[in-house]
Design a protein around this motif. Structure first.
Motif, mmCIF file in Angstrom:
data_model
loop_
_atom_site.group_PDB
_atom_site.id
_atom_site.type_symbol
_atom_site.label_atom_id
_atom_site.label_comp_id
_atom_site.label_asym_id
_atom_site.label_seq_id
_atom_site.Cartn_x
_atom_site.Cartn_y
_atom_site.Cartn_z
ATOM 1 N N PHE A 128 0.832 -1.188 0.000
ATOM 2 C CA PHE A 128 0.000 0.000 0.000
ATOM 3 C C PHE A 128 0.876 1.252 0.000
ATOM 4 O O PHE A 128 1.832 1.363 0.781
ATOM 5 C CB PHE A 128 -0.924 0.010 1.228
ATOM 6 N N PHE A 129 0.547 2.200 -0.888
ATOM 7 C CA PHE A 129 1.266 3.463 -1.001
ATOM 8 C C PHE A 129 0.273 4.600 -0.821
ATOM 9 O O PHE A 129 -0.863 4.536 -1.296
ATOM 10 C CB PHE A 129 1.953 3.578 -2.373
ATOM 11 N N GLU A 130 0.726 5.664 -0.124
ATOM 12 C CA GLU A 130 -0.139 6.801 0.187
ATOM 13 C C GLU A 130 0.144 7.952 -0.771
ATOM 14 O O GLU A 130 1.294 8.331 -0.996
ATOM 15 C CB GLU A 130 0.086 7.271 1.636
ATOM 16 N N TYR A 131 -0.922 8.542 -1.323
ATOM 17 C CA TYR A 131 -0.822 9.686 -2.224
ATOM 18 C C TYR A 131 -1.729 10.791 -1.699
ATOM 19 O O TYR A 131 -2.813 10.527 -1.181
ATOM 20 C CB TYR A 131 -1.234 9.298 -3.656
ATOM 21 N N THR A 132 -1.291 12.042 -1.846
ATOM 22 C CA THR A 132 -2.078 13.194 -1.386
ATOM 23 C C THR A 132 -2.544 14.014 -2.581
ATOM 24 O O THR A 132 -1.889 14.055 -3.630
ATOM 25 C CB THR A 132 -1.248 14.089 -0.449
ATOM 26 N N LEU A 133 -3.679 14.681 -2.408
ATOM 27 C CA LEU A 133 -4.287 15.476 -3.468
ATOM 28 C C LEU A 133 -3.554 16.810 -3.622
ATOM 29 O O LEU A 133 -3.329 17.527 -2.656
ATOM 30 C CB LEU A 133 -5.762 15.731 -3.137
ATOM 31 N N LYS A 134 -3.185 17.149 -4.856
ATOM 32 C CA LYS A 134 -2.529 18.426 -5.134
ATOM 33 C C LYS A 134 -3.434 19.386 -5.885
ATOM 34 O O LYS A 134 -3.186 20.583 -5.912
ATOM 35 C CB LYS A 134 -1.251 18.211 -5.950
ATOM 36 N N GLY A 135 -4.467 18.900 -6.517
ATOM 37 C CA GLY A 135 -5.372 19.779 -7.252
ATOM 38 C C GLY A 135 -5.874 19.136 -8.525
ATOM 39 O O GLY A 135 -5.404 18.073 -8.952
ATOM 40 N N GLU A 136 -6.836 19.818 -9.124
ATOM 41 C CA GLU A 136 -7.452 19.304 -10.342
ATOM 42 C C GLU A 136 -6.645 19.721 -11.566
ATOM 43 O O GLU A 136 -6.103 20.833 -11.625
ATOM 44 C CB GLU A 136 -8.879 19.832 -10.456
ATOM 45 N N ILE A 137 -6.583 18.833 -12.559
ATOM 46 C CA ILE A 137 -5.908 19.091 -13.821
ATOM 47 C C ILE A 137 -6.946 18.960 -14.934
ATOM 48 O O ILE A 137 -7.672 17.960 -14.997
ATOM 49 C CB ILE A 137 -4.743 18.112 -14.064
ATOM 50 N N SER A 138 -7.015 19.975 -15.772
ATOM 51 C CA SER A 138 -7.993 19.931 -16.857
ATOM 52 C C SER A 138 -7.626 18.837 -17.847
ATOM 53 O O SER A 138 -6.439 18.535 -18.039
ATOM 54 C CB SER A 138 -8.054 21.287 -17.567
ATOM 55 N N PRO A 139 -8.624 18.227 -18.507
ATOM 56 C CA PRO A 139 -8.332 17.122 -19.439
ATOM 57 C C PRO A 139 -7.380 17.512 -20.560
ATOM 58 O O PRO A 139 -6.594 16.694 -21.023
ATOM 59 C CB PRO A 139 -9.726 16.761 -19.985
ATOM 60 N N GLY A 140 -7.417 18.769 -20.986
ATOM 61 C CA GLY A 140 -6.534 19.180 -22.074
ATOM 62 C C GLY A 140 -5.077 19.265 -21.676
ATOM 63 O O GLY A 140 -4.198 19.333 -22.541
ATOM 64 N N LYS A 141 -4.811 19.307 -20.356
ATOM 65 C CA LYS A 141 -3.431 19.438 -19.901
ATOM 66 C C LYS A 141 -2.946 18.191 -19.174
ATOM 67 O O LYS A 141 -1.987 18.249 -18.411
ATOM 68 C CB LYS A 141 -3.305 20.658 -18.973
ATOM 69 N N ILE A 142 -3.608 17.066 -19.431
ATOM 70 C CA ILE A 142 -3.254 15.844 -18.711
ATOM 71 C C ILE A 142 -1.865 15.366 -19.083
ATOM 72 O O ILE A 142 -1.173 14.726 -18.289
ATOM 73 C CB ILE A 142 -4.302 14.742 -19.001
ATOM 74 N N HIS A 143 -1.406 15.702 -20.299
ATOM 75 C CA HIS A 143 -0.092 15.261 -20.739
ATOM 76 C C HIS A 143 0.979 16.336 -20.529
ATOM 77 O O HIS A 143 2.133 16.136 -20.924
ATOM 78 C CB HIS A 143 -0.127 14.855 -22.214
ATOM 79 N N ASN A 144 0.596 17.471 -19.942
ATOM 80 C CA ASN A 144 1.547 18.551 -19.710
ATOM 81 C C ASN A 144 1.877 18.720 -18.231
ATOM 82 O O ASN A 144 2.277 19.793 -17.799
ATOM 83 C CB ASN A 144 0.988 19.877 -20.252
ATOM 84 N N VAL A 145 1.671 17.672 -17.458
ATOM 85 C CA VAL A 145 1.989 17.738 -16.034
ATOM 86 C C VAL A 145 3.491 17.924 -15.864
ATOM 87 O O VAL A 145 4.297 17.308 -16.567
ATOM 88 C CB VAL A 145 1.513 16.461 -15.316
ATOM 89 N N GLU A 146 3.842 18.804 -14.932
ATOM 90 C CA GLU A 146 5.246 19.141 -14.738
ATOM 91 C C GLU A 146 6.078 17.914 -14.372
ATOM 92 O O GLU A 146 5.788 17.205 -13.409
ATOM 93 C CB GLU A 146 5.373 20.196 -13.620
ATOM 94 N N GLN A 147 7.125 17.676 -15.187
ATOM 95 C CA GLN A 147 8.006 16.538 -14.943
ATOM 96 C C GLN A 147 9.349 16.970 -14.366
ATOM 97 O O GLN A 147 10.211 16.134 -14.130
ATOM 98 C CB GLN A 147 8.249 15.773 -16.261
ATOM 99 N N ASN A 148 9.520 18.273 -14.143
ATOM 100 C CA ASN A 148 10.761 18.771 -13.577
ATOM 101 C C ASN A 148 10.643 18.776 -12.056
ATOM 102 O O ASN A 148 9.904 19.576 -11.479
ATOM 103 C CB ASN A 148 11.053 20.186 -14.104
ATOM 104 N N ASP A 149 11.369 17.862 -11.427
ATOM 105 C CA ASP A 149 11.275 17.745 -9.969
ATOM 106 C C ASP A 149 11.728 19.016 -9.273
ATOM 107 O O ASP A 149 11.213 19.378 -8.211
ATOM 108 C CB ASP A 149 12.108 16.553 -9.489
ATOM 109 N N MET A 150 12.711 19.715 -9.847
ATOM 110 C CA MET A 150 13.225 20.922 -9.217
ATOM 111 C C MET A 150 12.164 22.028 -9.198
ATOM 112 O O MET A 150 12.013 22.758 -8.219
ATOM 113 C CB MET A 150 14.470 21.405 -9.960
ATOM 114 N N LEU A 151 11.413 22.143 -10.288
ATOM 115 C CA LEU A 151 10.339 23.135 -10.327
ATOM 116 C C LEU A 151 9.246 22.804 -9.329
ATOM 117 O O LEU A 151 8.608 23.694 -8.756
ATOM 118 C CB LEU A 151 9.766 23.226 -11.736
ATOM 119 N N ARG A 152 9.009 21.511 -9.132
ATOM 120 C CA ARG A 152 8.032 21.122 -8.120
ATOM 121 C C ARG A 152 8.508 21.499 -6.723
ATOM 122 O O ARG A 152 7.709 21.905 -5.866
ATOM 123 C CB ARG A 152 7.783 19.621 -8.192
ATOM 124 N N LYS A 153 9.772 21.374 -6.473
ATOM 125 C CA LYS A 153 10.295 21.658 -5.131
ATOM 126 C C LYS A 153 10.220 23.134 -4.791
ATOM 127 O O LYS A 153 9.978 23.495 -3.639
ATOM 128 C CB LYS A 153 11.751 21.174 -5.036
#
Length: 681
Positions: A128-153
Motif C-alpha cells: 500500500f502506497f499513500e498519495y495526497t491530493l494536489k489539485g485538479e488538472i484539466s483534461p486538455g493538460k493531462i499530458h503537460n503535467v510538470e516533470q521537472n522535480d526541481m520546479l516542483r520543489k
C-alpha cells in the motif's frame, strides 16, 4: 557407513547457495526496492536543500545589491523590485535550463468514485502506497503535467505564506506604528481603509464582470467565471502594499501627514481586504443558482464581515493585554532572553489562534502589534526592547523580500497560468478607476471636516501610490483550483510587477512634480491655517506643536486617551498615575494590588517615545497667577504647588501631560504668558 569426503560436502553447499529459491528471490527484490526508495529519498532531500539554498542566495544577492544602490543613492528601483527581477532570472534558469526528469506519472481511472479524496491509498502488488491530493488538472493538460522535480520543489504550499511569512510583516507594521501622526489622521485613515476599500472592491468587481461578459461574447472564455469571482478579484486586488513608496518617503523625509495617511491606509486596508474576501466566499444564496443575488445572503455576508473583523480585533487585543500582564507581574525582565522569547511566541501565536478559531490572523496580529507597542513595550527591559524591535524588523525584511523573490520565480514555475489579454487590460483599467473612485470623492468629503485639508497634490500622490504587493499575491495564490482563480492569480502577478517597477520607480519624480515637501522633521507640523487656533505668545516651538496636536486629533481619540492614561496604562504597565489616585476610594484594595512598586519608584514615568496626550480644545488655558482663562473665555481658580525654594511647580496632571507629549520644559527657564484664541472664519 562411510562418511562423504569434506570436499564433496563443500561442493554441494556451494551449489545450493547458487540456486535461489522462491523466498530468496522475493527477499532480493525487496532489498532492491528498499535501496531504490532510499536513493529517491536522498535525491528528494538534496533537491529540497538546493531549493532552499536558491532562495537564500537570492536574498543574499538582493541585500548586497541594496547596499550598492544605497551607497550610490539609486532610487529608481526599490529592493522589492530588485528581488522580483532576481526571482525572474532564477525562474527562467529553472524552467529552461534544467532538463525534465523521466516521466513517472500514469493516469488511473476511478470511475466508481464521484469525488476526489484528500488522501489515497493505492494497493500495488500487495503493498500500500499513500498519495495526497494536489489539485485538479484539466483534461486538455493531462499530458503537460510538470516533470521537472526541481520546479516542483520550489513551488511552495500557499499556507507557508499565510502562516509563516505574513505574520512578521503584519506584526511589524503594527509594532512600529508612529502613533502621533497616525491618530492625528485616524478619521481619514479609517474612511480610506474601510469605506474606500469596499468602494474599490465593488467598482473593480462590477467592471471586471463586464469584461468577463465581453470575453464570453468574443469567445475568449473557455470555462465558468461568475459574478462572485469578479467580486473576489476586486477584494484581492484592492489590497494595497506601497512598500516601495513608503521606503522612499522615509528616506527623503516626505511630509509626515502624507506618510501617515498612506501608511495607515495600507496597514488597515490589508486587514479589510482579507476579511472582505472571506465574506465574499461565504456568500451562499438559498436558491438553486448559487451565484445569483440574494438579499438574505448579502446581509449574512455583511454580518460575517463584521463578526470576523470584530472577533479578530478582540483576539489580537486580548493577546496583547495578556502579554502585558505577564510581563508586568512576573520577574521576566530579569531574564531578557526569556522575556524576548515569550514576547515573540505570544505575538506569533495570535495569528495561528485566530486562524484556528475561524477568524482572520492578519487582523489579529496587526492589532496585537499595536497593543504590544502601547502597553507591553513599557514593561520590557532595555535589552528586550531593543531585541524585539530588531528581531521583527529583520523578520519583516527577510519575509517581504522572500515573497517578492518568489513572485518573480512563480511567473515561470507556476504550472497553471492562464493569461488572457482582454482580462489583463480590463483589470488594469478597473484598478485605475477603482483607485480614483477610492481617493478623490472620499477626500472631498473628508476635507469638509478637516482643519488641515488633504490638498490636491496629496490626493494625486495617494492615487499614484496604490501599489499592489505581498498581500494581493498571498490572497490570489491561496486558491488556484479553478479556471477563474488561475486567471485571477496570473493577472494579479502582472499587476504587482507593473506597480512595483513602474509606479515605485516613478515615486521620486512624482514627488518633485507635485511639489510635495521633503526633508521634513518628523516632529515638525504643517504651517498653521486660518481656521486653526493660533498661539500669540508661548513657550517656544514645543508648546506650539503640543497645542496643534491637541486640536487636530480626532475627537474619539481625545475621549479615549483620558480613560487609557488614568486606568488602562496603570493597570497594564508600570507607567501612568498610581491607581490609588485615579480609582474611587472604595476600590482602594484593588488599586493597591494592581499598582506595582515601580510606579512609585520611577519618578520619570516610562512612556512611548511617540505617544501623545490629547486634550479637548476647551482644555487649552491661559494661566496667570491663580487665575485660569480657558479658550472659551471662562475663568476659575488654579491650584499651584510651591516648592521649598519658593518656585511654583506644576500639578501632577500637568507633569503627566508634558511627559506624555515629550515636551516637558527644563527646570530653569523663562516662562512667558501663553494666550490662545480661536479664530472664527
Amino acid at each position: 557407513m562411510t562418511r562423504p569426503p569434506p570436499l564433496l560436502l563443500l561442493s554441494l553447499l556451494l551449489l545450493l547457495l547458487r540456486i535461489p529459491g522462491p523466498c530468496s528471490g522475493e527477499r532480493s527484490s525487496s532489498a532492491l526496492e528498499e535501496i531504490a526508495t532510499e536513493k529517491e529519498a536522498e535525491e528528494s532531500h538534496r533537491q529540497d536543500s538546493v531549493s532552499l539554498l536558491t532562495f537564500i542566495l537570492l536574498l543574499t544577492l538582493t541585500i548586497l545589491t541594496i547596499w550598492l544602490f544605497k551607497h550610490r543613492r539609486v532610487r529608481f528601483l526599490h529592493e522589492t523590485g530588485l528581488a522580483m527581477i532576481y526571482g525572474l532570472i532564477v525562474g527562467v534558469i529553472l524552467r529552461y535550463g534544467i532538463p525534465p526528469t523521466s516521466g513517472r506519472d500514469k493516469p488511473l481511472s476511478c470511475s466508481q468514485e464521484d469525488r476526489a479524496y484528500t488522501t489515497l491509498l493505492v494497493n500495488i502488488s500487495g503493498k500500500f502506497f499513500e498519495y495526497t491530493l494536489k489539485g485538479e488538472i484539466s483534461p486538455g493538460k493531462i499530458h503537460n503535467v510538470e516533470q521537472n522535480d526541481m520546479l516542483r520543489k520550489v513551488t511552495f504550499d500557499p499556507e507557508v505564506f499565510f502562516n509563516i511569512l505574513l505574520p512578521p510583516i503584519i506584526f511589524h507594521a503594527g509594532y512600529s506604528l508612529k502613533k502621533r501622526h497616525f491618530f492625528r489622521n485616524l478619521g481619514s485613515i479609517l474612511v480610506y481603509a474601510f469605506l474606500g476599500t469596499a468602494v474599490s472592491c465593488f467598482i473593480i468587481g462590477n467592471l471586471m464582470y463586464g469584461v468577463v461578459k465581453l470575453m464570453k461574447l468574443v469567445g475568449q472564455l473557455s470555462d465558468k467565471f461568475y459574478y462572485t469571482d469578479c467580486l473576489l478579484f476586486g477584494a484581492i486586488i484592492s489590497a494595497t502594499d506601497p512598500v516601495t513608496v513608503l521606503a522612499i518617503f522615509n528616506e527623503l523625509h516626505a511630509d509626515v501627514d502624507l506618510y501617515a495617511l498612506l501608511f495607515g491606509e495600507s496597514v488597515l486596508n490589508d486587514a479589510v481586504a482579507i476579511v472582505l474576501s472571506s465574506s465574499i466566499v461565504a456568500y451562499q444564496p438559498t436558491g438553486g443558482n448559487i451565484h445569483a443575488f440574494d438579499a438574505a445572503a448579502f446581509f449574512k455576508s455583511v454580518g460575517v464581515f463584521l463578526g470576523i473583523f470584530s472577533g479578530s480585533f478582540m483576539m489580537g487585543v486580548v493577546t496583547g493585554v495578556v502579554t502585558a500582564l505577564i510581563s508586568k507581574f512576573t520577574k521576566l525582565h530579569c531574564f531578557p532572553l526569556l522575556e524576548t522569547a515569550l514576547f515573540f511566541l505570544m505575538s506569533w501565536s495570535t495569528f495561528l489562534l485566530a486562524e484556528a478559531c475561524g477568524f482572520t490572523g492578519v487582523v489579529s496580529v496587526l492589532f496585537c502589534g499595536i497593543t504590544q507597542a502601547h502597553y507591553t513595550y513599557n514593561n520590557l527591559s532595555v535589552e528586550s526592547r531593543s531585541r524585539t524591535k530588531q528581531l521583527f524588523e529583520v523578520l519583516h525584511f527577510l519575509a517581504e523580500n522572500f515573497i517578492f523573490s518568489y513572485m518573480g520565480l512563480a511567473l515561470f514555475t507556476f504550472q497553471k497560468h492562464i493569461f488572457s489579454p482582454i482580462f489583463i487590460i480590463g483589470a488594469f483599467i478597473a484598478v485605475f478607476l477603482g483607485r480614483a473612485a477610492h481617493i478623490y470623492p472620499l477626500s472631498f468629503f473628508l476635507n469638509l471636516g478637516r482643519r488641515h485639508k488633504i490638498s490636491w497634490n496629496f490626493q494625486h500622490m495617494l492615487m499614484f501610490s496604490g501599489l499592489r504587493g505581498a498581500m494581493a499575491f498571498a490572497l490570489a495564490i491561496r486558491d488556484t483550483a479553478t479556471y477563474s482563480h488561475q486567471m485571477m492569480f496570473s493577472t494579479t502577478l502582472l499587476i504587482v510587477f507593473f506597480t512595483v517597477w513602474i509606479i515605485g520607480g516613478g515615486t521620486t519624480p512624482m514627488l518633485s512634480w507635485l511639489n510635495i515637501r521633503v526633508g521634513v522633521d518628523p516632529d515638525q507640523d504643517p504651517p498653521p491655517t486660518n481656521d486653526s487656533f493660533q498661539v500669540l505668545q508661548g513657550e517656544g516651538p514645543d508648546a506650539e506643536r503640543r497645542n496643534r496636536t491637541k486640536q487636530e486629533s480626532v475627537w474619539i481619540f481625545r475621549l479615549w486617551y483620558s480613560f487609557d492614561h488614568n486606568y488602562l496604562k496603570p493597570i497594564l504597565t508600570h507607567s501612568g498615575p498610581p491607581l490609588v489616585t485615579t480609582l474611587p476610594s472604595w476600590c482602594g484594595l484593588i488599586a493597591r494590588c494592581l499598582t506595582t512598586p515601580q510606579v512609585y519608584e520611577n519618578q520619570e514615568q516610562l512612556r512611548d517615545e511617540d505617544s501623545d496626550f490629547i486634550l479637548n480644545d476647551s482644555d487649552l488655558t491661559l494661566t496667570y497667577g491663580d487665575t485660569t482663562i480657558t479658550a472659551n473665555g471662562s475663568s476659575g481658580s488654579h491650584a499651584a504647588v510651591t516648592s521649598l525654594d519658593g518656585r511654583k511647580t506644576k500639578s501632577s496632571s500637568e507633569e503627566a501631560l508634558e511627559r506624555d507629549l515629550g515636551t516637558e520644559a527644563p527646570e530653569v527657564m523663562s516662562r512667558g504668558t501663553r494666550l490662545v484664541f480661536p479664530l472664527d472664519a
